[in-house]
Design an enzyme around this catalytic site. Structure first.
Site, PDB file in Angstrom:
ATOM      1  N   ARG A 234      48.837  32.380  46.440  1.00 33.55           N
ATOM      2  CA  ARG A 234      48.416  33.702  45.712  1.00 33.55           C
ATOM      3  C   ARG A 234      47.734  34.302  46.835  1.00 33.55           C
ATOM      4  NH1 ARG A 234      45.791  32.352  39.836  1.00 33.55           N
ATOM      5  NH2 ARG A 234      44.496  34.049  40.637  1.00 33.55           N
TER       6      ARG A 234
ATOM      7  N   ARG B 292      45.310  25.971  47.175  1.00 36.59           N
ATOM      8  CA  ARG B 292      46.573  25.966  46.389  1.00 36.59           C
ATOM      9  C   ARG B 292      47.900  26.543  46.649  1.00 36.59           C
ATOM     10  NH1 ARG B 292      43.980  27.894  40.519  1.00 36.59           N
ATOM     11  NH2 ARG B 292      43.966  29.993  41.631  1.00 36.59           N
TER      12      ARG B 292
ATOM     13  N   ARG C   7      37.311  37.631  29.297  1.00 36.56           N
ATOM     14  CA  ARG C   7      36.718  37.359  30.948  1.00 36.56           C
ATOM     15  C   ARG C   7      35.249  37.877  30.685  1.00 36.56           C
ATOM     16  NH1 ARG C   7      41.281  35.980  34.189  1.00 36.56           N
ATOM     17  NH2 ARG C   7      40.626  35.353  36.202  1.00 36.56           N
TER      18      ARG C   7
ATOM     19  N   LYS D 215      42.221  24.971  34.458  1.00 35.02           N
ATOM     20  CA  LYS D 215      42.341  25.538  33.171  1.00 35.02           C
ATOM     21  C   LYS D 215      43.946  26.060  32.784  1.00 35.02           C
ATOM     22  CE  LYS D 215      40.049  30.096  33.692  1.00 35.02           C
ATOM     23  NZ  LYS D 215      41.470  30.800  34.107  1.00 35.02           N
TER      24      LYS D 215
ATOM     25  N   ARG E  44      35.876  35.890  43.323  1.00 35.11           N
ATOM     26  CA  ARG E  44      36.104  35.695  42.208  1.00 35.11           C
ATOM     27  C   ARG E  44      35.262  34.651  41.105  1.00 35.11           C
ATOM     28  NH1 ARG E  44      41.712  33.217  43.753  1.00 35.11           N
ATOM     29  NH2 ARG E  44      41.977  32.874  41.465  1.00 35.11           N
TER      30      ARG E  44
HETATM   31  P1  AMP Z   1      43.665  34.418  37.334  1.00 29.63           P
HETATM   32  O1  AMP Z   1      45.368  34.075  37.685  1.00 29.63           O
HETATM   33  O2  AMP Z   1      43.413  34.284  35.793  1.00 29.63           O
HETATM   34  O3  AMP Z   1      42.789  33.793  38.385  1.00 29.63           O
HETATM   35  O4  AMP Z   1      43.432  36.024  37.385  1.00 29.63           O
HETATM   36  C1  AMP Z   1      43.781  36.636  38.495  1.00 29.63           C
HETATM   37  C2  AMP Z   1      43.394  38.160  38.751  1.00 29.63           C
HETATM   38  O5  AMP Z   1      43.524  38.938  37.699  1.00 29.63           O
HETATM   39  C3  AMP Z   1      41.721  38.133  38.440  1.00 29.63           C
HETATM   40  O6  AMP Z   1      40.887  37.810  39.505  1.00 29.63           O
HETATM   41  C4  AMP Z   1      41.511  39.621  37.863  1.00 29.63           C
HETATM   42  O7  AMP Z   1      41.416  40.519  38.855  1.00 29.63           O
HETATM   43  C5  AMP Z   1      42.834  39.854  36.950  1.00 29.63           C
HETATM   44  N1  AMP Z   1      42.502  39.198  35.598  1.00 29.63           N
HETATM   45  C6  AMP Z   1      43.038  38.138  35.074  1.00 29.63           C
HETATM   46  N2  AMP Z   1      42.697  38.420  33.892  1.00 29.63           N
HETATM   47  C7  AMP Z   1      41.775  39.256  33.434  1.00 29.63           C
HETATM   48  C8  AMP Z   1      41.068  39.911  32.434  1.00 29.63           C
HETATM   49  N3  AMP Z   1      41.047  39.214  31.199  1.00 29.63           N
HETATM   50  N4  AMP Z   1      40.102  40.637  32.614  1.00 29.63           N
HETATM   51  C9  AMP Z   1      40.224  41.678  33.734  1.00 29.63           C
HETATM   52  N5  AMP Z   1      40.739  40.970  34.981  1.00 29.63           N
HETATM   53  C10 AMP Z   1      41.790  40.044  34.784  1.00 29.63           C
END
Ligand code: AMP
Length: 218
Positions: free
Chosen positions: A162, A129, A90, A15, A173
């Site tokens: 990452r 990744r 989320r 996404k 996750r």
């Molecule tokens: P992502 O890059 O979208 O996979 O996000 C990495 C991490 O950031 C997630 O595993 C969460 O720990 C945190 N995170 C990102 N967006 C949110 C959100 N909307 N609410 C809470 N935690 C978030």
């Protein structure tokens, strides 16, 4: 026409790649809470340190923190033609908070794109990744590797992984996604805003469907 889009989908569904492409195509900001939190963490701020405790465990950071980030960001002048939310909301609680934020500034969501992918491939996608530290281009070391393991094909920059893209955290996750984020799809289905997109195809094929989907009001 104003285009306000939410991307939903499990971590590893692609996404982020699609959200970034669509933002470029439409000339509107790509608002990615994960990247914003990583920047906050890199700055060494207290908020960044708090966020890291949750991020490194594959859990959601406290809602107050992300709601504050989103509220500030969607009120900026560059969102006049719309915005793309990637990684927010989320949880149902966050979706309700977003409704309140948007109502206050007389805005609403036009499209919710749900990128659907078999769970089995998600871990592989995340575990392999890497992205370029300089230009941000993403690679998958198994499915879409760069010519040289260490460097970006486009700019020669160093590639990095990452911290949370390891099998253990990626598994957590996905668990968090299923428990907290998947119900958000139903929240927006009730508002007839959701378009399901098969994420198990080539990037450009998926993108063409997305561009067609946002041209019409669902
Ligand atoms: P992502 O890059 O979208 O996979 O996000 C990495 C991490 O950031 C997630 O595993 C969460 O720990 C945190 N995170 C990102 N967006 C949110 C959100 N909307 N609410 C809470 N935690 C978030």
């Amino acid at each position: 026409m104003k285009t306000r889009v939410i991307f939903l989908g499990a971590p590893g569904s692609g996404k982020g790649t699609q959200a970034e492409k669509l933002a470029k195509e439409l000339g509107i900001p790509h608002i990615d809470t994960g990247s914003m939190l990583r920047e906050e963490r890199a700055s060494g701020s207290e908020e960044g340190k708090t966020a890291d405790k949750y991020m490194s465990q594959g859990q959601l950071v406290p809602i107050e923190l992300v709601v504050r980030i989103i509220k500030n960001r969607v009120s900026k002048p560059d969102t006049q033609a719309g915005f793309i939310l990637d990684g927010f909301p989320r949880s149902i609680e966050q979706a309700e908070a977003l409704d309140n934020i948007l109502a206050e500034i007389n805005e609403q969501i036009d499209h919710v794109l749900n990128i659907d992918l078999d769970e089995g491939v998600l871990i592989d996608r995340m575990a392999y990744r890497k992205s370029c530290k300089d230009c941000g281009v993403k690679y998958n070391m198994k499915f879409n590797p760069p010519q040289n393991e260490q460097n970006c094909d486009r700019c020669g920059g160093e590639l990095s992984r990452r911290a949370d893209d390891n099998v253990e955290t990626a598994t957590k996750r996905i668990k968090t996604y299923k428990a907290e984020t998947e119900p958000v799809i139903g929240y927006y289905r009730n508002k007839s805003l959701v378009r399901d997109i098969n994420g198990n195809r080539q990037i450009d094929e998926i993108f063409n469907e997305i561009v067609d989907a946002v041209k019409v009001k669902i």
